[in-house]
Design a protein around this motif. Structure first.
Motif, PDB file in Angstrom:
ATOM      1  N   THR A 147      -7.038   5.633  -7.404  1.00 41.84           N
ATOM      2  CA  THR A 147      -5.601   5.572  -7.666  1.00 41.84           C
ATOM      3  C   THR A 147      -5.285   5.923  -9.114  1.00 41.84           C
ATOM      4  OG1 THR A 147      -5.644   3.258  -8.319  1.00 41.84           O
ATOM      5  CG2 THR A 147      -5.279   3.714  -5.985  1.00 41.84           C
TER       6      THR A 147
ATOM      7  N   ASN B  86     -12.571  -0.596   5.477  1.00 42.46           N
ATOM      8  CA  ASN B  86     -11.214  -0.430   4.965  1.00 42.46           C
ATOM      9  C   ASN B  86     -11.016  -1.204   3.670  1.00 42.46           C
ATOM     10  OD1 ASN B  86     -10.020  -3.090   5.397  1.00 42.46           O
ATOM     11  ND2 ASN B  86     -10.275  -2.642   7.579  1.00 42.46           N
ATOM     12  N   LEU B  88      -8.373  -2.939   2.774  1.00 43.25           N
ATOM     13  CA  LEU B  88      -7.329  -3.956   2.826  1.00 43.25           C
ATOM     14  C   LEU B  88      -7.846  -5.194   2.112  1.00 43.25           C
ATOM     15  CD1 LEU B  88      -6.350  -3.645   6.600  1.00 43.25           C
ATOM     16  CD2 LEU B  88      -5.252  -2.542   4.650  1.00 43.25           C
ATOM     17  N   ARG B  95       2.060  -5.222   4.638  1.00 41.09           N
ATOM     18  CA  ARG B  95       2.974  -4.495   3.758  1.00 41.09           C
ATOM     19  C   ARG B  95       2.483  -4.524   2.306  1.00 41.09           C
ATOM     20  NH1 ARG B  95       8.172  -3.008   4.961  1.00 41.09           N
ATOM     21  NH2 ARG B  95       9.065  -1.895   3.221  1.00 41.09           N
ATOM     22  N   ASN B  97      -0.512  -4.769   1.255  1.00 40.93           N
ATOM     23  CA  ASN B  97      -1.664  -3.888   1.117  1.00 40.93           C
ATOM     24  C   ASN B  97      -1.248  -2.426   0.980  1.00 40.93           C
ATOM     25  OD1 ASN B  97      -4.582  -4.762   1.227  1.00 40.93           O
ATOM     26  ND2 ASN B  97      -3.646  -6.193   2.676  1.00 40.93           N
ATOM     27  N   ILE B  98      -0.228  -2.047   1.735  1.00 36.25           N
ATOM     28  CA  ILE B  98       0.258  -0.673   1.616  1.00 36.25           C
ATOM     29  C   ILE B  98       0.869  -0.481   0.233  1.00 36.25           C
ATOM     30  CG2 ILE B  98       1.881   1.009   2.573  1.00 36.25           C
ATOM     31  CD1 ILE B  98       1.506  -0.478   5.288  1.00 36.25           C
ATOM     32  N   GLU B  99       1.594  -1.512  -0.215  1.00 30.51           N
ATOM     33  CA  GLU B  99       2.224  -1.416  -1.529  1.00 30.51           C
ATOM     34  C   GLU B  99       1.210  -1.466  -2.673  1.00 30.51           C
ATOM     35  OE1 GLU B  99       6.619  -3.197  -0.344  1.00 30.51           O
ATOM     36  OE2 GLU B  99       5.155  -4.523  -1.291  1.00 30.51           O
ATOM     37  N   GLN B 101      -1.403   0.299  -3.010  1.00 34.02           N
ATOM     38  CA  GLN B 101      -1.617   1.703  -3.391  1.00 34.02           C
ATOM     39  C   GLN B 101      -0.545   2.157  -4.389  1.00 34.02           C
ATOM     40  OE1 GLN B 101      -3.548   4.723  -3.608  1.00 34.02           O
ATOM     41  NE2 GLN B 101      -3.746   4.850  -1.406  1.00 34.02           N
ATOM     42  N   THR B 109       7.771   0.026  -5.782  1.00 33.23           N
ATOM     43  CA  THR B 109       7.723  -0.339  -4.368  1.00 33.23           C
ATOM     44  C   THR B 109       9.133  -0.302  -3.770  1.00 33.23           C
ATOM     45  OG1 THR B 109       7.788  -2.655  -5.017  1.00 33.23           O
ATOM     46  CG2 THR B 109       5.639  -1.737  -4.487  1.00 33.23           C
ATOM     47  N   ALA B 145      -4.731   0.337   7.194  1.00 32.15           N
ATOM     48  CA  ALA B 145      -5.492   1.038   6.160  1.00 32.15           C
ATOM     49  C   ALA B 145      -5.069   2.501   6.088  1.00 32.15           C
ATOM     50  CB  ALA B 145      -6.991   0.944   6.452  1.00 32.15           C
ATOM     51  N   CYS B 147      -2.058   3.631   6.716  1.00 33.28           N
ATOM     52  CA  CYS B 147      -0.793   3.652   5.972  1.00 33.28           C
ATOM     53  C   CYS B 147      -1.047   3.525   4.468  1.00 33.28           C
ATOM     54  CB  CYS B 147       0.120   2.504   6.408  1.00 33.28           C
ATOM     55  SG  CYS B 147       0.654   2.618   8.110  1.00 33.28           S
ATOM     56  N   GLN B 148      -2.012   2.664   4.131  1.00 32.80           N
ATOM     57  CA  GLN B 148      -2.334   2.461   2.714  1.00 32.80           C
ATOM     58  C   GLN B 148      -2.794   3.774   2.075  1.00 32.80           C
ATOM     59  OE1 GLN B 148      -6.037   0.511   1.589  1.00 32.80           O
ATOM     60  NE2 GLN B 148      -4.874  -1.062   0.505  1.00 32.80           N
TER      61      GLN B 148
END
Lengths: 247, 255
Positions: A147, B86, B88, B95, B97-99, B101, B109, B145, B147-148
């Protein structure tokens, strides 16, 4: 269930003294411990306070110093090669054996007790912190790198939360040892505190009061352990060990 | 026009001297923009190693990897990666976890709220966004994962056996979602897998990787219409592609 077990234990204790006709100066039944302890409650509470201060100060200083040191050793290959072997060796030294020395150097006051509690608590926290901060999964560390996040951001968002469960292993182990350290330090040289109290009353053939002292030491240990466990539940409610407890 | 990802004589050797393990290569390969390329091979052939080298997370021992004309020297930050296990984290919800990233990249966010919603809906996780990973099935975890890895809208995605640990039925369902997302957004995808059928169903091109040391034996261009649904998978052409791949692996004694 567990309450019933406690009750059964104290009942067995109470009545086995009667049945086996054990002299009072060797072992006293719980009922006597409660009444005699209650009669001396002022002194017991005051000494609990004294010992409690030693325990809390020593423990707090240990956490404050051990955590950054563990972190530094985990992230610095130089420290890992220099300080880490030293820390492991010192961990093997029975810290309690230093108690008489500290008391001869620093006297009967608060300081030598705090130092001994500190020593007993310091190493488990350091060793677990090193383990905690150096065992991030390869995937998560690669993910963080991919990242482009800064070292600090990665630390706050990934490394620190991932390390907390293992840190708490050290915190809990140290919490269990803290009262042991304080009590032994007081046995060796003190004019107040629960360790001192237990030693004096035992010398006076008063096992009833010694048990009362042990009871308050236990309460002290449980209180510290309870606080650490509470902190754990608040900080890492997501962790599997905490989830299992609260089920 | 230059290919998006270009491998020239890329190889990987672990260790040195007589004990060295020649894991991969040398391999030459070109991946064009918008292609979905599978690296298909038996376990231990070094396909994951290649993926990590393309991502810049592992140094190649020899050769050159270029993305968009630039040589890969360090970690690539403008791609989306999904690892075998993954990424996570257990202390965040789906949510969250996706955020993660977005947060690690310093992206807002709040500004991405709508696109996270859309992603969650596309993999049918909208009702599970407040759940923690341990409360989800393996398939749901992989969807999260996914989505992440996708939320920062990378033009290139590297997916390392994202469906490897799932049961056959779940795999099938997620494959369909994955394909739908690819058709919709058309990122360039490098997809590591050891399932022949999966590779042929999803990919524009399938690179057949030999057992260790892994080399590209052949690149099969899969000329079938998208979406490749159940109909397509039972077509003679599809089965022909599967047989073609099977034959190569049989030649190597893998099948």
């Amino acid at each position: 269930m567990s309450i019933a077990f406690f009750a059964a234990f104290f009942l067995a204790w109470q009545y086995s003294i009667v049945w086996f006709d054990i002299p009072r100066y060797i072992l006293t039944p719980p009922s006597v411990i409660v009444t005699k302890g209650w009669a001396d409650i002022d002194r017991l509470l005051y000494y609990t306070w004294i010992t409690g201060v030693e325990v809390v100060l020593g423990y707090a200083v240990a956490v404050i110093l051990a955590l950054p040191l563990g972190l530094a050793i985990a992230f610095s290959s130089i420290l890992r090669r220099t300080i880490y072997p030293f820390v492991v060796c010192v961990e093997m030294v029975p810290k309690i054996a230093f108690a008489p020395l500290f008391i001869s150097w620093l006297g009967f006051g608060l300081l030598p007790k705090v130092i001994i509690v500190f020593l007993v608590c310091f190493f488990p926290i350091v060793l677990n912190a090193i383990l905690a901060f150096s065992s991030l999964s390869e995937e998560l560390s690669r993910f963080s790198v991919s990242t482009g996040a800064s070292v600090w951001r990665t630390f706050v968002k990934v490394r620190l939360p991932a390390a907390l469960p293992q840190c708490f292993v050290g915190f809990k182990y140290a919490a269990i040892n803290a009262t042991v350290g304080a009590a032994i330090a007081e046995f060796i040289g003190s004019d107040q505190g629960l360790g001192f109290y237990i030693q004096i009353v035992t010398g006076n053939m008063r096992p009833d009061l010694a048990f009362a002292g042990i009871f308050f030491l236990t309460i002290l240990g449980l209180a510290l352990f309870g606080l650490v466990t509470l902190a754990e539940r608040l900080l890492i409610p997501w962790h599997i060990s905490v989830r299992h407890q609260s089920r | 026009m230059n290919p998006l990802i270009e491998l020239t004589g890329v190889q990987k050797v672990f260790g040195a001297g007589p004990g060295a393990l020649h894991a991969f290569g040398p391999v030459d390969m070109k991946i064009e923009k918008g292609e979905f390329v599978s690296l298909l091979g038996p376990s231990g052939c070094g396909k994951s190693t290649l993926m990590l080298m393309i991502a810049g997370l592992l140094d190649a021992t020899g050769g050159r990897i270029a993305i968009d004309g630039r040589t890969v020297v360090g970690p690539q930050t403008d791609i989306g990666i999904m690892f075998q296990d993954n990424t996570l984290v257990p202390w965040r919800t789906v949510r969250g976890n996706i955020e993660l990233q977005l947060e690690l990249r310093g992206l807002s966010t709040a500004a991405h709220r709508a696109s996270v919603d859309e992603l969650l809906a596309s993999v049918h996780l909208e009702d599970f966004q407040r759940r923690y990973p341990h409360e989800l099935s393996g398939g749901m975890q992989q969807r999260a994962a996914f989505c992440q890895a996708l939320v920062h809208q990378p033009a290139t995605m590297l997916l390392d056996e994202p469906l490897g640990k799932l049961d056959a039925m779940t795999r099938e369902a997620i494959r369909t979602d994955l394909q739908a997302l690819w058709i919709q957004r058309h990122p360039t995808v490098v997809f590591v897998t050891h399932s022949i059928e999966e590779a042929i169903q999803l990919s524009t091109h399938v690179a057949i990787i030999t057992p260790r040391p892994g080399r590209v034996e052949r690149i099969i261009s899969v000329d079938l219409p998208y979406p490749r649904d159940f109909e397509v998978k039972s077509s003679p052409q599809f089965i022909g592609y599967v047989r073609q791949a099977q034959e190569i692996f049989r030649g190597y004694g893998v099948l």
